[in-house]
Structure formats: structure tokens, C-alpha cells
Design an enzyme around this catalytic site. Structure first.
Site, PDB file in Angstrom:
ATOM      1  N   ASP A 178       0.904  -1.144   0.000  1.00  0.00           N
ATOM      2  CA  ASP A 178       0.000   0.000   0.000  1.00  0.00           C
ATOM      3  C   ASP A 178       0.945   1.196   0.000  1.00  0.00           C
ATOM      4  O   ASP A 178       1.589   1.487   1.012  1.00  0.00           O
ATOM      5  CB  ASP A 178      -0.886   0.027   1.254  1.00  0.00           C
ATOM      6  CG  ASP A 178      -1.865   1.196   1.214  1.00  0.00           C
ATOM      7  OD1 ASP A 178      -1.480   2.264   0.693  1.00  0.00           O
ATOM      8  OD2 ASP A 178      -2.989   1.056   1.693  1.00  0.00           O
ATOM      9  N   HIS A 179       1.063   1.859  -1.148  1.00  0.00           N
ATOM     10  CA  HIS A 179       2.166   2.817  -1.271  1.00  0.00           C
ATOM     11  C   HIS A 179       2.043   3.975  -0.282  1.00  0.00           C
ATOM     12  O   HIS A 179       3.015   4.659  -0.010  1.00  0.00           O
ATOM     13  CB  HIS A 179       2.337   3.299  -2.715  1.00  0.00           C
ATOM     14  CG  HIS A 179       1.268   4.235  -3.166  1.00  0.00           C
ATOM     15  ND1 HIS A 179       0.106   3.798  -3.720  1.00  0.00           N
ATOM     16  CD2 HIS A 179       1.195   5.578  -3.143  1.00  0.00           C
ATOM     17  CE1 HIS A 179      -0.644   4.835  -4.005  1.00  0.00           C
ATOM     18  NE2 HIS A 179      -0.005   5.941  -3.671  1.00  0.00           N
ATOM     19  N   HIS A 241      -5.969   2.794   1.588  1.00  0.00           N
ATOM     20  CA  HIS A 241      -5.140   3.932   1.994  1.00  0.00           C
ATOM     21  C   HIS A 241      -5.676   4.631   3.248  1.00  0.00           C
ATOM     22  O   HIS A 241      -4.933   4.872   4.207  1.00  0.00           O
ATOM     23  CB  HIS A 241      -5.039   4.964   0.871  1.00  0.00           C
ATOM     24  CG  HIS A 241      -4.506   4.407  -0.410  1.00  0.00           C
ATOM     25  ND1 HIS A 241      -3.512   3.454  -0.446  1.00  0.00           N
ATOM     26  CD2 HIS A 241      -4.808   4.663  -1.701  1.00  0.00           C
ATOM     27  CE1 HIS A 241      -3.251   3.156  -1.710  1.00  0.00           C
ATOM     28  NE2 HIS A 241      -4.016   3.867  -2.487  1.00  0.00           N
TER      29      HIS A 241
END
Ligand code: NAP
Length: 489
Positions: A178-179, A241
Site C-alpha cells: 500500500d504505497h 489507503h
């Protein structure tokens, strides 16, 4: 201040989907920047892999163009780029067939080292890739796989995907990206909370009135319409996110900054989330921009479905039912085609219990704002006396810290999330990656919300492009006597 580069041993990295959009926009530029930072040791092998029939020079051409576009700067001109491209190789491999695997095995022969396989392909190929890596003897104990979002479409598909990967790899070898977790400020959130005495005693429902998490985008669905219309903002952003940000804000201090310690605490937060009541959720869908409908079409035009009921915006009120947070609402919102691109967390503290300055001094609450983008940094709004004579008038002023100004090496951008995450994957540090049970817990919370509005046949509320979202999202706050803080932090 010069950033510290932690050396790694020579490694192998295979990018499945090496010719795709993500590889070009994020993965290759990130590797190039790490190369320029001196973090790709001599002897490391980076291989692009996809079905296209390319040779090494052809892949270098793809990578050169992608890096020039997405990581422009002096290193593209000073010889570094050409030197980096010499490190790249390419193998044509079919994830779903047998072609190319023997060649890949040949390229990876020799070298007792960490081997990372980046699955930058659709999740439908994860199982095929995992099986073939095992079958062809390419993955050993020191191998790891990095997989991209979306990790499932709902709880059932996430479980199936976890099971598919678990059949071939241990959980300790699976790195779910999950960047958002790779962003500098997100980690700073943990540093601010757990490295300072100042905030933690106040970090609970006794002192925090509420928390706002906003992830706003100015872009529309663009070329991702087909995927996005099946997902919507709830699946595409909220489930992953915003959920991750909520976890980091709400979690208890782990005993150690170790992967499973951190992730155990995050899972506890997700499991403590109450189901969300239907009147605590607002869904929206953007309209065309007035006077510029051709360049900025409506959501329905962008996805080419005049009857789409997929949301491009969602706002909701969540409750974390545990001792620390009972009674403190978390307001989360995310959407496309909003007024500004901004990701920010606002921790809004309660008013002082009694104002010695009288009613005319007004109400003033401290707010800690953690900006993830743009201009990563932290602002604490404190109340002071307005300068000048004429009595005690109070005013809120920001104590502002921009990380770029405070810490960044002069003239250089802070590392991109992908740089950190790829190198953490090579180093074998899973702290910033989602664990399987965490993903499943997030879906278990999300699924009933989506099922609820499907059962009720609700259509999203229209909102103007370039606005702050549907009016109902403001009402969600106003009903509680609160207001969203501006999207422009
Ligand atoms: P993309 O542009 O469609 O690229 C897909 C890549 O996979 C291409 O290199 C393609 O090359 C390769 N490929 C397809 N079928 C293959 C097969 N059978 N065997 C081997 N290679 C195959 O997709 P993307 O946008 O890069 O996305 C990749 C993954 O990352 C997806 O899961 C996506 O959801 C996720 N993701 C993307 C972004 C983004 O910004 N793009 C952001 C977050 C997550 P060939 O056709 O030549 O085989």
C-alpha cells in the site's frame, strides 16, 4: 542534511509486468533514483519480464523514456541514466504459459542472494506466477514476492488470493504494497506519536474531539474507467489507503518497531471499528466541469455508462470502540475531481475546559495537521494573543514544519514511497507492508457497507468538479456541530 543510505547486498529483482504503466511510472524511476543514491550494489540484476518480444536494448529504450518522463532531473543527463540502463535486462515470459521460464531461470542462475519478484500485473495472474516460480525452482527460502493493490475485491476474493499465494509462499515472503505506507510523513506519524512525550498523553478521547482524514484528488478516473467503475472510491481508496492512515493514528504503541508488532496493533484497530450506520456515509459522483465539459467530462461520461451508480467520492464517520477512542469520531473522506490534491490528517483537540478570557475571546481548539501531500509536513495550530493593544483577543497561529525545508538535502526531492518500499522488500522488512489478516479485516469492515447501499439501491449524490464534494458530506459534520477543515491544508 545528507540522507543516509543503508547498504544492501547484491540482489536480483524481477519485475513481472515490467513493460506496464506502473513499472514505467513508479518502479523503474524508483530503482533509478536508488541507483543514483548508491544503493544498487554492483552485481545486482534487474530484469523486466512481460510477454512482449523485446531484447535488452528494447527494454532499455522503454526504461529510458519512462525515467526521463517520470524522474527527470540532472541525473538523466550526467551519464547516470545510461549507466543504470546497463544494469537492466529483459526476458519475455508468459505468466500463464510455459514460454520464457527456462530463459528466466538461465538469467537468474548462480548467485546466492535475495531474490525479489515484483508482481506488477493484474491479480488474476498472481496464482499463475507463484506456481510457476516454484515449479521452475526460481524461488527459494530467500525469495520474496511483492504484490500490488487491489488485493481482492471483497473479503471472499481477498481470502482466495491469500490462499493462492500461501500455497506457494510463507506469509513472511509476501509483501503487499500500500504505497501510502511508504510515504515519509506516514512514517513520521509514528515517529511523532511514539518518539515524543508531548502528544501521546493527549492522544485519546479525553483530549481529542475528533479526527479528520482527507485524501482528495483533482484528477478524474482518466484511463482507469473500466477498473474504477467496478471498484469505486470505497474499494479503491477507503478500504486500503485511508484505513491504513486511520490505523496508524489510532493504534496503541507497539512494544517494538518490528513488522509483526506494528501490524498486530493495526489489526486490533480494524477489528475495533464499529459497523458504519447508513446515515453516517455519503457517496458522491462528480459532474462535468462547467464550461469545460470536453476536457473534464462527468464521471458517467468518463466511464462510458450513463447509469453508473459507482461512487467517485465517499465520506463517512467511523468509531473505534476501545478504551482509548470510545466517543471520538473519525471522519474520513476521499474523492476525485475535487478542488485540490491533498492528503491530510487533522487531529482536532477539544476546547480548553474553561476560558479565562471570556466569551468574546471565542473558541479555540488546537489542531495537529499531518500533511502527506503536497508539501509533506506537520502543523500545530496554537492559540496566542493577537498582537497589539486593545485587550485580550485570541488568534490561532500555525507552528509549521515542512519536512522538505527542515530535513531535505538541498535541491533534492524526498524519496518516493516506491523507493522506500522496494528497498524494504529487498532488506526483508515487512513493517510497511500489509499482512494477510490485516487486508481481510479491512474487507470484513468494508463489505457490509457496500452490501448495505447495494441493498438499499442508493445512487451517489452528484457534486461539482472542482468542489469539495457533495453538500451532504458537509451536513455529516454539521449535524455533529463540526466542520471539515479546508482541503487546501
Ligand atoms: P498494465 O499497464 O496493463 O501492465 C500490465 C503488464 O503486465 C504489462 O507489462 C504486460 O505486458 C504484463 N502482462 C500482462 N499479461 C501477462 C502475462 N500473461 N504474462 C506476463 N506478463 C503479462 O498494468 P499496470 O497499470 O502497470 O498495473 C499492474 C498492476 O499494478 C495491476 O494489478 C494494477 O492494479 C496495479 N496498480 C497499478 C497502478 C498504476 O498506477 N498503474 C497503481 C496501483 C496498482 P505484456 O502485455 O507484454 O505481457
Amino acid at each position: 542534511m545528507v540522507s543516509r543510505v543503508i547498504p544492501v547486498e547484491a540482489f536480483d529483482l524481477v519485475i513481472f509486468g515490467g513493460t506496464g504503466d506502473l513499472a514505467g511510472r513508479k518502479i523503474l524511476p524508483a530503482l533509478f533514483r536508488r541507483y543514483c543514491a548508491g544503493q544498487l550494489p554492483e552485481g545486482s540484476r534487474i530484469l523486466g519480464a512481460a510477454r512482449a518480444d523485446l531484447d535488452r536494448a528494447g527494454y532499455a529504450d522503454f526504461a529510458r523514456a519512462a525515467i526521463r518522463e517520470h524522474a527527470p532531473g540532472r541525473h538523466c543527463e550526467d551519464g547516470s541514466l545510461e549507466a543504470f540502463l546497463k544494469r537492466l535486462d529483459y526476458v519475455a515470459v508468459d505468466a500463464c504459459g510455459e514460454s520464457g521460464w527456462a530463459a528466466l531461470a538461465g538469467r537468474l542462475a548462480g548467485g546466492d542472494r535475495v531474490r525479489a519478484f515484483y508482481f506488477s500485473v493484474g491479480p488474476g495472474l498472481f496464482g499463475d506466477l507463484a506456481q510457476r516460480l516454484r515449479r521452475h525452482g526460481l524461488a527459494g527460502a530467500d525469495s520474496r514476492i511483492v504484490v500490488e493493490k487491489p488485493f481482492g475485491h471483497d473479503l471472499e476474493s481477498a481470502r482466495a488470493l491469500n490462499a493462492t499465494l500461501a500455497a506457494q509462499f510463507d506469509e513472511g515472503q509476501i509483501y503487499r504494497i500500500d504505497h501510502y505506507l511508504g510515504k515519509e510523513t506516514v512514517q513520521n506519524l509514528m515517529a511523532v506519536r511514539f518518539g515524543n512525550m508531548l502528544f501521546e498523553p493527549l492522544w485519546n478521547s479525553q483530549y481529542v474531539d475528533h479526527i479528520q482524514i482527507t485524501v482528495a484528488e483533482t484528477v478524474g478516473v482518466g484511463g482507469r474507467g473500466e477498473y474504477y467503475d467496478r471498484a469505486g472510491a470505497m474499494r479503491d481508496m477507503m478500504q486500503n489507503h485511508l484505513m491504513q492512515l486511520l490505523c496508524l493514528i489510532a493504534m496503541e504503541p507497539p512494544a517494538k518497531f518490528e513488522p509483526d508488532e506494528v501490524r498486530d496493533e493495526k489489526v486490533k484497530v480494524i477489528k475495533a471499528l464499529d459497523p458504519v450506520a447508513p446515515h453516517h456515509i455519503v457517496r458522491g459522483q462528480y459532474e462535468a466541469r462547467e464550461g469545460d465539459a470536453e476536457a473534464h467530462p462527468s464521471y458517467r461520461e468518463a466511464v462510458d455508462d450513463p447509469r453508473s451508480t459507482t461512487e467517485s467520492y465517499v465520506a463517512l464517520k467511523a468509531h473505534v470502540s476501545n478504551w482509548r477512542w470510545a466517543g471520538t469520531p473519525f471522519y474520513l473522506r476521499t474523492g476525485k475531481r475535487l478542488v485540490a490534491r491533498s492528503s491530510v490528517i487533522n487531529v482536532v483537540f477539544k476546547d480548553a475546559p474553561h476560558s479565562i478570557f471570556g466569551a468574546e475571546a471565542g473558541r479555540h481548539a488546537n489542531v495537529l495537521s499531518i500533511r502527506l501531500q503536497p508539501n509533506e509536513g506537520i502543523t500545530l495550530r496554537v492559540t496566542i494573543k493577537e498582537p497589539g493593544p486593545g485587550g485580550m483577543r485570541l488568534v490561532d497561529v500555525p507552528l509549521d514544519m515542512s519536512f522538505a525545508e527542515a530535513l531535505g538535502p538541498e535541491g533534492e526531492d524526498p524519496p518516493d514511497a516506491y523507493e522506500r518500499l522496494i528497498m524494504d522488500g529487498i532488506r526483508g522488512n515487512q513493517t510497511l507492508f500489509m499482512r494477510g489478516d490485516e487486508v481481510e479485516a479491512a474487507w470484513a469492515w468494508t463489505d457490509p457497507i457496500i452490501a448495505g447501499w447495494q441493498a438499499r439501491g442508493e445512487a451517489p449524490k452528484p457534486y461539482d468538479s472542482g468542489s469539495t464534494g457533495p453538500r451532504d458530506a458537509d451536513l455529516l459534520m454539521e449535524r455533529d456541530g463540526r466542520k471539515w477543515r479546508g482541503i487546501n491544508p
